[in-house]
Structure formats: structure tokens, C-alpha cells
Design a protein around this motif. Sequence first.
Motif, PDB file in Angstrom:
ATOM      1  N   VAL A 159       0.653  -1.557  -0.173  1.00 27.64           N
ATOM      2  CA  VAL A 159      -0.372   0.143   0.072  1.00 27.64           C
ATOM      3  C   VAL A 159       0.871   1.072   0.282  1.00 27.64           C
ATOM      4  O   VAL A 159       0.824   1.874  -0.842  1.00 27.64           O
ATOM      5  CB  VAL A 159      -0.991  -0.334   1.181  1.00 27.64           C
ATOM      6  N   MET A 160       2.031   1.224   1.120  1.00 24.66           N
ATOM      7  CA  MET A 160       2.270   2.461   0.544  1.00 24.66           C
ATOM      8  C   MET A 160       3.516   2.708  -0.112  1.00 24.66           C
ATOM      9  O   MET A 160       3.469   3.536  -1.064  1.00 24.66           O
ATOM     10  CB  MET A 160       3.648   2.090   2.389  1.00 24.66           C
ATOM     11  N   ARG A 161       4.440   1.516  -1.080  1.00 25.36           N
ATOM     12  CA  ARG A 161       4.828   1.221  -2.552  1.00 25.36           C
ATOM     13  C   ARG A 161       3.748   1.704  -2.985  1.00 25.36           C
ATOM     14  O   ARG A 161       4.637   3.044  -4.379  1.00 25.36           O
ATOM     15  CB  ARG A 161       5.278   0.071  -2.692  1.00 25.36           C
ATOM     16  N   GLU A 162       2.759   1.256  -3.559  1.00 24.28           N
ATOM     17  CA  GLU A 162       1.944   1.915  -4.449  1.00 24.28           C
ATOM     18  C   GLU A 162       1.224   3.328  -4.139  1.00 24.28           C
ATOM     19  O   GLU A 162       1.640   4.656  -5.210  1.00 24.28           O
ATOM     20  CB  GLU A 162       0.883   1.179  -4.822  1.00 24.28           C
ATOM     21  N   TYR A 163       1.123   4.299  -3.263  1.00 26.73           N
ATOM     22  CA  TYR A 163       1.047   5.906  -2.435  1.00 26.73           C
ATOM     23  C   TYR A 163       2.338   6.161  -3.695  1.00 26.73           C
ATOM     24  O   TYR A 163       1.861   7.023  -4.144  1.00 26.73           O
ATOM     25  CB  TYR A 163       1.046   5.815  -1.334  1.00 26.73           C
TER      26      TYR A 163
END
Length: 474
Positions: free
Chosen positions: A131-135
Motif C-alpha cells: 500500500v505504501m509502495r503504490e502510494y
Amino acid sequence: MSLDLPFDNSYARLPDRFYTKLAPTPVRAPALVALNQSLALTLGLDPDALASEAGVAALAGNAIPGGAEPLAQVYAGHQFGGWSPQLGDGRAILLGEVVTPEGARFDVQLKGSGPTPYSRMGDGRAWLGPVMREYIVSEAMAALGVPTTRALAAVTTGDIVLREGPLPGAVFTRIASSHIRVGTFQFFAARQDTDALKALTGHAIERHDPGANGALGLLEGVIARQAGLIAQWMGLGFIHGVMNTDNMTISGETIDYGPCAFMDVYHPMRVFSSIDHHGRYAFGRQPDVAMWNLAQLASALLPLIGEVEPAQAAIDRFPELFRAEWLRVFRAKIGLQTEAEGDEALIHRLLDAMANGQADFTNSFRALGTPGARDQFMDRNAFDAWEREWRDRLSAEESSPEDRLDAMRQVNPGLIPRTHRIEQAIQAGVAGDYGPFHRLNAALATPFADPGPYADLMTPPTQDEVVPQTFCGT
């Protein structure tokens, strides 16, 4: 008090076989990690309402916003070349579509929102890292000017997700022009469902190609958009990592930032994805894979196009379209404003020198035209030889060195989301410290500016910091 959003859900008005309607699965204790306030305002949404208790509940899937019609989309796809007749949103729920004050339409989707009929034995959840990576990456891509899905919010769930071990759960709110994929067309074509193909094609044309001449016009529009998109990827050293047909959008937006990465040291066959064992989606193969995927779209649309020849002719134009876009991108990167016959060879000689000299892709282009450029290359003599050719070519340009360098700085970023920095942000976030995550996002919002206090983020990884592989977000 529930959250109300300005939904107008055109996809939900398609026939029932396009999706399964269901609500997200609630989580234990949602908490906001990040909210993209500027994007919220662009969408015509109230950031304060989204950040409220009711807003966070909606972003986590614990409450259904007013006007939403939550559903999971069905699609098929070729995954690493192998046919999967039914895929679909296995851990995502489309809440609905919002229409901006300017009239643009966007999907609002929750990722990690629980199991669906398409979960294929999965739990439908996401852990915090992906989730952090995609953000980070999707917002960096937007700032770099690349068509992309966007990040509206990230929330933690208070629940544990089991992967290689217990990990904190999270939900990601993704914004997209649509989530229609090549695989969406493949799903109905494989079932010889011509009525559904017609409905989907009409919907896609209305949404992405108003005025297109039927299925062939839609195909031509998708081909042109993808040619431009892949050229932009190549100009940034970006490797998608999982270019399956279910990960190629009709809109031309980059989607699904799982095993993706931006290269540090340049190599044309660089692979990051942990599941790409044979290099099918290596950096240099991305244009060929895109054409292969587009051929699958053409095949799916054949029942509506009617004849093979015009569909084949449209696909055959992809290499020419891509080459033109690639040259446009790379001419700008080396400061050329005019066109000459030898430009393509000149660009390739630079890339060869970068590969042989183990040069950092981003920093080498950023340094062109400055005394520090040759320091990026282990073989500085090779760079010197190329630079002499480049200077000769530049002599035919009318721009001043100062104007040229300024123009190059507008297309050669100083900052990219380097994989080791993303990993450091994830590790800190898992430990409860979101400072590196927010700092990285702030820096990447202006990738072409002087890095200033973020200059440390330009530095390639040390040997101990290298992240050799990236992983899917399942």
C-alpha cells in the motif's frame, strides 16, 4: 454521520455479468496514514470530510459512502503468457465513480478491502508495504507527468495479514480514469458474448474515446495511448514488472504497482520482479510486450471489427508509433529540439555507454551538460567520445547552452522513487514511523526541481542498500 460523495456510477449500469455487487469487509480499527488533499480537491471532494471519523471508516471499507454502488469487476487475462479465463478484483472493491467539477469521471476503488468471488482462495487483504509502495510510486509517476492511477488515501486496518509472517493490514484508495483492462475484453470474447463486448466497447468509447469509429477506432486509440505510455516508461528507466493483459488499461494509465522499480544502474534487460523468472517483462522488452498485449485486445475485438486486416494494420502501426514517441522523449532528454537522421543512433550509443560504464540512469541524464556527467561512468573515455559526437550534433541547434540545460532539467528528473528508499520507508512504517514515507512523498512531488534539502534522495543505493527484487502486492 455517513460520508456522501458525488457518485455517478456508469459501470454499475452495465449488465450484471460485468461484476459482482458486494460491500467491502469491515476491519477492526482503521487509522489514516496518508490523505492526498490536493487530489481530493481536484476530484471535488472535501479533504476534511475524508479525514474525519466517517471518512476514514469509508476509506477502510467499514462504511459505504452515500451514492456508492460497491462491486468487484470481472476480467480475464494472459499472465506471463499463460491464459487465465477468469480473474477479476480479488482484493478490490469499486465504490463508484465521481465526476469532477470540470466534468471528468474517475473510479474510486478500495484495494485490500476483503475477499470477493474472484479472490481465488486469497484473503482479499493487503499489507502495509504494498500500500505504501503504490502510494509513493503512483504519485511520483503523476508528478513526473506519466499517465497513471492515483493515490487518494492509505489507512491501516488494525488487523494482521499473514504472508511470510504476520504483517500490518492496510487499505489503499486508488483513483483511475477507469479500471477497464485488455483482460476485461478478453473475458467476454472468450465466452463469445458479443452482446457484452458491444456494451463494453460502447462504454469504453464514451469514457475514453468519444467520437471513435466503433471497435476499430477504440483499438487505434488504445494503441496510440500505450505507445506514448511505454515510451515515457523507457525515458524514466521504469520497469513495470508484471505487464499481464489484465494490467494494461484501455485508458492508457499505468496500473498495478506491484513488482515495479526504477533502475539505478542502467541495463537494458534489467528485471526486478521476483516472479519474472525468465525476464519476460525486462526493461528492454516492454515495448514488445505492449504490442503483444495489444494484439490480444485486437483479437478480442475482432467479432465487432469484422475483418482481420484493419485490426492487423492497426497493430502493425504500433512499432512506428512507439519509435516516434521514444525519439521524442529521448531527444528532449539529450537537449535536442530539432530532428536529424542520426539522432536514434546517437541516443543508443549513449545508452550503450551507460550500460557498459555501469552508469546510474537517472543521475546520468540529469548531469548531461554539466562537468559532473562523465563522473557517472566507470569508462569515462567512452563517455568522452560520445560527448564529442553530442556536442557536434548540438552545434546544429539554435538554443543557447543555458536554455538547453534548463529544458533538459524539465524532462530529466533529479528525484525518482528509488527502490531502496521505498523499502526504507516501508520498514519504518511497519515499525510505526511514517516520517520517511511522508518525506519521500514530499520530495517526489517536485521531481524536476533542485532537490535542495532532499539531495540525499538522489544518491544510488550502497552495496548494502541494494534491493535486488520487488514483489507483488498480494
